[in-house]
Scaffold this active site. Structure first.
Site, PDB file in Angstrom:
ATOM      1  N   LYS A  95      -6.909   5.635   5.487  1.00  0.00           N
ATOM      2  CA  LYS A  95      -6.785   4.233   5.072  1.00  0.00           C
ATOM      3  C   LYS A  95      -8.063   3.478   5.411  1.00  0.00           C
ATOM      4  O   LYS A  95      -8.649   3.690   6.481  1.00  0.00           O
ATOM      5  CB  LYS A  95      -5.572   3.601   5.770  1.00  0.00           C
ATOM      6  CG  LYS A  95      -5.225   2.191   5.303  1.00  0.00           C
ATOM      7  CD  LYS A  95      -3.946   1.681   5.979  1.00  0.00           C
ATOM      8  CE  LYS A  95      -3.552   0.292   5.492  1.00  0.00           C
ATOM      9  NZ  LYS A  95      -2.301  -0.185   6.127  1.00  0.00           N
ATOM     10  N   SER A 130       1.306  -1.828   2.977  1.00  0.00           N
ATOM     11  CA  SER A 130      -0.072  -1.986   2.569  1.00  0.00           C
ATOM     12  C   SER A 130      -0.833  -0.672   2.429  1.00  0.00           C
ATOM     13  O   SER A 130      -1.904  -0.647   1.811  1.00  0.00           O
ATOM     14  CB  SER A 130      -0.812  -2.868   3.576  1.00  0.00           C
ATOM     15  OG  SER A 130      -0.857  -2.237   4.847  1.00  0.00           O
ATOM     16  N   SER A 181       4.094  -0.796   6.775  1.00  0.00           N
ATOM     17  CA  SER A 181       3.054  -0.377   5.837  1.00  0.00           C
ATOM     18  C   SER A 181       2.822   1.126   5.709  1.00  0.00           C
ATOM     19  O   SER A 181       2.074   1.543   4.831  1.00  0.00           O
ATOM     20  CB  SER A 181       1.730  -1.039   6.192  1.00  0.00           C
ATOM     21  OG  SER A 181       1.717  -2.333   5.668  1.00  0.00           O
TER      22      SER A 181
HETATM   23  N1  GLN Z   1       4.065  -6.035   4.398  1.00  0.00           N
HETATM   24  C1  GLN Z   1       3.963  -6.497   5.761  1.00  0.00           C
HETATM   25  C2  GLN Z   1       2.958  -7.607   5.838  1.00  0.00           C
HETATM   26  O1  GLN Z   1       2.437  -7.972   4.827  1.00  0.00           O
HETATM   27  C3  GLN Z   1       3.620  -5.365   6.657  1.00  0.00           C
HETATM   28  C4  GLN Z   1       2.214  -4.970   6.548  1.00  0.00           C
HETATM   29  C5  GLN Z   1       1.833  -3.869   7.465  1.00  0.00           C
HETATM   30  O2  GLN Z   1       2.666  -3.152   8.008  1.00  0.00           O
HETATM   31  N2  GLN Z   1       0.548  -3.745   7.661  1.00  0.00           N
HETATM   32  O3  GLN Z   1       2.696  -8.148   6.879  1.00  0.00           O
END
Ligand code: GLN
Length: 492
Positions: free
Chosen positions: A80, A155, A179
């Site tokens: 990532k 994400s 995410s």
């Molecule tokens: N979708 C969640 C957010 O936007 C979690 C994101 C994540 O785990 N990095 O905060």
């Protein structure tokens, strides 16, 4: 359409170590798959072909010299793009980091290399990991390999899609509120969020430091365990790293669930789509058929997880992202004085969702509001942790959906942040508590797209989690492609 995954990491590493194939050949295959398919999927922000070829050659040299290059010998891995890779771009899906080349590897990346793995590229992500669809990336969205009109989740959508599309057998992601698990569910792959502190965050660009964890994506539970074993364990460079022996999970994966107790978390069934709920019940039946005791359990406090998270995570983000000022990293937009330069840089460098989080977080922390918002959210976080602690006196594991729905269409939730935030309702509680959780693919929904079921466990119970995940995985293999479960009982 069901994409065809790459061969398992375990099989590839065995073949490279035994000399029946070469790391060079394995890596060429991965690069060719990316060249052929990534124009459509866009799982990668950067493909590191030359680097990957060099790493593969080094692995092959070691095999030829009679050395053991490690448990992931020659295995291509997607990383990532919020994990630092020495000398290679690390953008976090943001314009503000464009042109920044970290001078060091994240600990997890260094451990990958030590284990013989080959980093083939940096995967796309929501900007600074803020999002659930990989649509907030400054470099354009990633598409779901099962149906390119759908999102891959986020994400870490690039990592999930890279594994689902068969570009790589393994990937690393980060999970602050879901995410890793939510994109794993939407792309039909395995995704593990480890216990907070089990995997080093050194070199992970911080979003919300008290919630962030790095973890594996894989096509199988055994492969996820193998990767977790490589990246986990104490790191003196991360002050929140747990001081414990490195995990050895791959060996316990086959131990089954006989005698374990599994609670089906009713709060997470409530808002989920009926086809997803059906899959959770089938996974519960599979655990029961394998000897676990299974019953429904209510933990009402988890209902407040989403509200607490969307104060705590933005608050930490507003503080962490203050460092992107045009001086230290990446982008700088020239202006007449320093303050104007800071403003112009941040205005141009951050996208709308990141700006929204910074404003939410700054507000939640501001004098006059900090007690009503941030401090109150911290109290809720404690209540959730305590409620889990009580529940885990009765249950070894909790089970539910990973995401309330299967993959949604690109653009469907982009204009409605609240709807987007709701896709993390089932994953967030484990982050708030610091507990491990895993998403395992379990058949498809009515639309033919993958469904993920989530198993949750108390801190440091990754072994129990992975054992149950393997049982669910075996049952899922008996689920047919038309979306009907067949013969779940047969695996008894
Ligand atoms: N979708 C969640 C957010 O936007 C979690 C994101 C994540 O785990 N990095 O905060």
């Amino acid at each position: 359409m069901r994409p065809s995954p790459a061969r398992t990491a375990s099989a590839l590493a065995d073949a490279v170590r035994s000399g029946s194939t070469t790391a060079a050949a394995v890596v060429e295959e991965s690069l060719a798959a990316i060249a052929h398919g990534d124009g459509e999927v866009h799982a990668f922000v950067t493909v590191l072909a030359d680097d990957a070829r060099r790493q593969a050659a080094e692995v092959d040299r070691r095999v030829a010299a009679g050395e053991d290059p490690g448990p992931l010998a020659g295995v291509p891995v997607a990383v990532k793009d919020n994990l630092c890779t020495r000398g290679a771009p690390t953008t976090c899906g943001s314009r503000i980091l464009e042109g920044w080349h970290p001078p060091y590897d994240a600990t997890v990346v260094a451990r990958l290399r030590q284990a013989g793995a080959v980093v083939v590229g940096k995967s796309n992500m929501d900007e600074f990991a803020m999002g659930s669809s990989t649509e907030t990336s400054a470099f354009g969205p990633t598409r779901n390999p099962w149906d390119t009109s759908r999102v891959p989740g986020g994400s870490s959508g690039g990592s999930a899609a890279a594994v689902a599309a068969g570009f790589v057998p393994l990937a690393l992601g980060s999970d602050t509120g879901g995410s890793i698990r939510q994109p794993a569910a939407l792309c039909g792959v395995v995704g593990l969020k480890p216990t907070y502190g089990a995997v080093s965050r050194y070199g992970l660009v911080a979003f919300a430091s008290s919630l962030d964890q790095v973890g594996p994506f894989a096509t199988s539970v055994v492969d996820a365990a193998l990767l977790f074993d490589v990246i986990g364990g104490h790191d003196p460079l991360d002050s929140t790293s747990l001081d414990r022996l490195p995990p050895r999970m791959a060996s316990v994966v086959g131990d089954g669930v006989d005698g374990l107790s599994v609670g089906v978390l009713t709060e997470h069934l409530d808002g989920a789509a009926p086809d997803v709920v059906r899959r959770v019940h089938e996974a519960a039946e599979a655990c029961a058929a394998a000897g676990a005791s299974v019953e429904e359990v209510s933990v009402p406090e988890v209902r407040y997880g989403l509200s607490a998270y969307y104060l705590i995570a933005p608050a930490e983000a507003s503080s962490n992202l203050a460092r992107y000022d045009g001086v230290r990293f990446g982008l700088r937009v020239a202006a007449d004085d320093v303050v104007a330069m800071n403003t112009a840089t941040r205005t141009a460098g951050f996208g709308a969702e990141v700006k929204r989080r910074i404003m939410l977080g700054t507000y939640a922390l501001s004098a006059g509001y900090v007690d009503a918002y941030y401090n109150q959210a911290l109290r809720v976080r404690t209540l959730i942790a305590e409620a889990f602690a009580t529940t885990y006196r009765r249950f070894d594991l909790l089970l539910g959906p990973t995401s309330p729905t299967t993959a949604f269409a690109l653009g469907a939730k982009l204009e409605d942040p609240l709807a987007m935030y709701l896709s993390d309702v089932c994953t967030i509680p484990s982050n708030l508590a610091g507990h491990p959780a895993i998403s395992v693919p379990f058949g498809t929904g009515d639309d033919g797209l993958p469904v993920g079921v989530q198993l949750m466990a108390p801190a440091l119970a990754e072994n129990t989690l992975l054992r149950a995940a393997a049982v669910v995985e075996a049952a899922a293999a008996l689920v047919d492609g038309d979306g009907n479960a067949v013969g779940v009982e047969e695996q008894r």
